[in-house]
Enzyme design. Structure first.
Site, mmCIF file in Angstrom:
data_model
loop_
_atom_site.group_PDB
_atom_site.id
_atom_site.type_symbol
_atom_site.label_atom_id
_atom_site.label_comp_id
_atom_site.label_asym_id
_atom_site.label_seq_id
_atom_site.Cartn_x
_atom_site.Cartn_y
_atom_site.Cartn_z
ATOM 1 N N ASP A 1 -54.373 44.002 -85.420
ATOM 2 C CA ASP A 1 -53.392 43.290 -86.241
ATOM 3 C C ASP A 1 -52.022 43.424 -85.597
ATOM 4 O OD1 ASP A 1 -55.327 42.615 -88.068
ATOM 5 O OD2 ASP A 1 -54.836 44.223 -89.477
ATOM 6 N N VAL A 2 -51.411 42.298 -85.271
ATOM 7 C CA VAL A 2 -50.115 42.303 -84.592
ATOM 8 C C VAL A 2 -49.073 41.609 -85.461
ATOM 9 C CG1 VAL A 2 -48.836 41.557 -82.545
ATOM 10 C CG2 VAL A 2 -51.237 42.265 -82.325
#
Length: 267
Positions: free
Chosen positions: A139-140
């Site tokens: 998850d960025v």
């Protein structure tokens, strides 16, 4: 008639096809709704899967359930109703968790927070079950300085790590696939973060599935053009029109072929 789940739980499903496309099925608010939808024929996964040719057929169906501990009973229910390959993510914290899931019929497990906190677990799982069975979810989102950073715990905990360096380590640890989610784009339906996709896919040799931002079939093609091996979507197949009316919809085979045709991807 199957009784509803005792409590609502968001179930995100992705049907993933490497190398060409990734198609997602809708988000529903409990397991019973999903199973009734499948069994009543509103979404007949088995018939759809049988009709698909090599271009459209997904490699597996990815379920993201509640974080915390793995819900083996819920996985058993899903596996008994869904006769296509499936991946499980959410609460996998040990070799025994993974073994139980594989024994229930799961073909891949996905690690996110556990991958950051227990990276040795990736190597352990890959050594026992094979790299192809281990997916690492990344998850960025951008921090307060605007820098892309890897977050865990449903996007609430900043690891401080840069995505490219992080995915390289995950690959070295034994991950056979990366599920790359742009938290900032997720649910916006404004398109994928193609710059991020390009940077990550150039950094690793394993397949990268892009997630977060799909609002049209053209967006799916754009993510593949940026380097993704596959793409995943949720809102695209649930919401319709400027007011985001809930209407379960699915692109036709012709739309998908056009979106992923070599000329479309090159453009």
């Amino acid at each position: 008639k199957r009784a509803p789940s005792p409590r609502p739980a968001w179930i995100r499903t992705h049907a993933i096809n490497h190398g060409r496309s990734t198609i997602a099925f809708p988000v529903v608010d409990d397991l019973a709704t999903l199973l009734w939808t499948i069994n009543l024929g509103c979404i007949d996964l088995n018939q759809w899967y049988a009709r698909c040719d090599d271009v459209d057929r997904p490699d597996y169906l990815h379920f993201d359930l509640d974080p915390g501990t793995a819900d083996f009973e819920r996985v058993r229910d899903i596996a008994s109703e869904c006769f296509m390959p499936m991946c499980y993510g959410g609460g996998v914290r040990s070799l025994e968790h993974a073994r139980k899931l594989f024994n229930l019929g799961v073909e891949k497990v996905s690690l996110n927070s556990a991958a950051a906190e227990q990276p040795a677990l990736i190597t352990e799982l890959a050594g026992v079950f094979g790299n192809q069975s281990v997916i690492v979810g990344v998850d960025v989102k951008r921090d307060w300085l605007g820098r892309p950073r890897v977050f865990t715990h449903c996007g609430t905990k900043n690891t401080g790590r840069e995505p490219v360096e992080y995915v390289r380590e995950m690959e070295q640890r034994g991950a056979g696939e990366i599920l790359l989610n742009s938290v900032d784009r997720d649910g916006t339906m404004q398109g994928f973060d193609t710059e991020l996709i390009g940077e990550v896919t150039r950094a690793v040799q394993v397949p990268v599935v892009a997630c977060g931002g799909a609002g049209s079939v053209a967006h799916l093609g754009a993510a593949v053009a940026a380097g993704a091996s596959g793409v995943a979507a949720g809102s695209l197949f649930v919401f319709t029109g400027p007011h985001r009316a809930v209407l379960i919809n699915y692109p036709s085979p012709c739309e998908l072929r056009d979106a992923f045709a070599p000329t479309a991807v090159a453009a």
